[in-house]
Enzyme design. Structure first.
Site, PDB file in Angstrom:
ATOM      1  N   GLY A  25       0.843  -1.195   0.000  1.00  0.00           N
ATOM      2  CA  GLY A  25       0.000   0.000   0.000  1.00  0.00           C
ATOM      3  C   GLY A  25       0.872   1.236   0.000  1.00  0.00           C
ATOM      4  O   GLY A  25       1.918   1.286  -0.649  1.00  0.00           O
ATOM      5  N   HIS A 107       5.650   1.796  12.233  1.00  0.00           N
ATOM      6  CA  HIS A 107       4.878   2.472  13.289  1.00  0.00           C
ATOM      7  C   HIS A 107       4.877   1.507  14.481  1.00  0.00           C
ATOM      8  O   HIS A 107       4.748   0.303  14.288  1.00  0.00           O
ATOM      9  CB  HIS A 107       3.460   2.754  12.790  1.00  0.00           C
ATOM     10  CG  HIS A 107       2.572   3.476  13.764  1.00  0.00           C
ATOM     11  ND1 HIS A 107       3.048   4.392  14.694  1.00  0.00           N
ATOM     12  CD2 HIS A 107       1.226   3.427  13.955  1.00  0.00           C
ATOM     13  CE1 HIS A 107       2.020   4.855  15.399  1.00  0.00           C
ATOM     14  NE2 HIS A 107       0.919   4.283  14.974  1.00  0.00           N
TER      15      HIS A 107
END
Ligand code: NAD
Ligand code: MG
Ligand code: MG
Length: 347
Positions: A25, A107
């Site tokens: 993505g 993250h």
């Protein structure tokens, strides 16, 4: 604070590892292509029915399903959406992973909130570009990069040649990050500040401010088009000035009238109450409450397209008058969206 640049990182470390990137993505397509162009052996890991499969193949990347592609991997970078990472990890990654494979994230969400618990033996690192995926790719192509964070959750690397931090810096270099500057942080600091920033300031704060300003003007009888340009379109022009040279630089560029108005009215908008609200937001992030609320909402969706809270808010945003007038006005400004969200290949 030390900032790491190209000279501080050895790209040969990552070039010597088999790297699997899970997801293609926003971040996934950028990391995969940047690393490949930097001479790294990359495999993209996707679901068999993923619409991104052909896109990754067309880009000249090796593509395989997640279970197969992690088996030979020395480093697995997990770039599926945060809310799916635990499921993918437990079902497809963990059972097939080499004992000493390095796990990497962009993250800290799943590691910091202990949704993913890696087995002993794995090193866990973070390489987080501070920008959207399309910028990570487009700046790399131009010879630049996006400033990035690295963090080391644990270092279980057994050889004496390099540490987990060396690997993170090497990855960051292959991804263009050390061209712009790399800062070292912790999983806790990255996760909590990232969530706070997007909620209180960058996304939640800014959109609430824009909508409230627009509504105030329109309710007072001004035209929606005027309100749109004043309260939405111009935000970029102003934040660009702030980003380039700080707040005083922006004040220098705007008129004295605007500067005086800034000093008079800013403190009436962002008050002590606003700061109390921010503190509450921060404490819900720190306690893990926000993370659990988000994952609970996601769990209520069968197809992964967002839970009831997400969906009803998306609908409300879509139906806000500022979105309707904005659509019309933006359709006339063809120069906008030159870097459209081509990377958001949701599937
Ligand atoms: P995204 O939604 O753009 O893309 C996720 C990709 O994962 C999709 O291509 C999809 O094919 C794939 N995917 C979904 N479910 C999967 C599954 N079950 N198995 C394998 N692949 C699956 O996600 P993103 O925005 O690139 O976020 C990825 C990570 O990067 C997150 O941890 C996010 O917090 C972090 N991050 C994102 C940005 C950003 O700008 N988008 C910036 C910094 C960090
Ligand atoms: Mg974020
Ligand atoms: Mg003005």
């Amino acid at each position: 604070m030390k900032i790491y640049y190209d000279g501080d990182a050895n790209i040969e470390i990552i070039q010597g590892l088999n790297v699997t990137i899970v997801g293609y993505g926003s971040q996934g397509h950028a990391h995969a292509n940047n690393l490949k162009d930097s001479g790294v052996n990359v495999t993209v890991a996707l679901r068999e029915d993923s619409l991104s499969w052909d896109k990754a193949k067309e880009a000249g990347l090796k593509v395989s399903n997640v279970s197969d592609s992690v088996q030979d991997a020395d480093l697995v970078m997990i770039l599926a959406p945060d809310e799916f990472q635990k499921g993918v990890f437990e079902k497809h990654i963990q059972p097939n992973l080499k004992d000493d494979a390095i796990l990497a994230f962009a993250h800290g969400f799943n590691i910091h909130f202990q949704k993913i618990i890696p087995g002993d033996g794995h090193s866990v690192i973070m390489i987080a570009p501070k920008g959207p995926g399309h910028t990570v790719r487009s700046t790399y192509i131009k010879g630049g990069g996006v400033p990035s964070l690295i963090a080391i959750y644990n270092d279980n690397i057994e050889n004496n040649e390099y540490t987990a931090k060396d690997v993170a810096l090497s990855y960051a270099k292959a991804n263009g990050g050390t061209r712009a500057g790399v800062l070292e942080t912790t999983f806790k600091e990255e996760t909590e500040t990232d969530l706070f920033g997007e909620q209180a300031v960058l996304c939640g704060g800014v959109t609430a401010l824009i909508k409230a300003g627009y509504e105030t003007l329109v309710e007072a009888g001004y035209s929606p088009e005027m309100a749109y340009f004043e309260c939405l379109h111009e935000t970029k022009l102003i934040t660009d000035l702030i980003q380039e040279g700080g707040i005083a630089n922006m004040h220098y560029s705007i008129s004295n009238t605007a500067e005086y108005g800034d000093y008079k009215s800013g403190p009436k908008i962002i008050t002590e109450d606003t700061k109390s609200a921010m503190k509450e937001i921060l404490s819900d992030i720190q306690s893990g409450k926000f993370a659990d609320d988000f994952l609970d909402d996601c769990r209520q969706s069968n197809d992964g397209s967002g839970g009831p809270v997400m969906k009803s808010n998306r609908k409300m945003t879509e139906n806000h008058p500022i979105e309707k007038v904005g659509k019309e006005l933006r359709s006339k400004m063809k120069f906008l969206n030159s870097e459209k969200l081509v990377d958001k290949q949701k599937n």
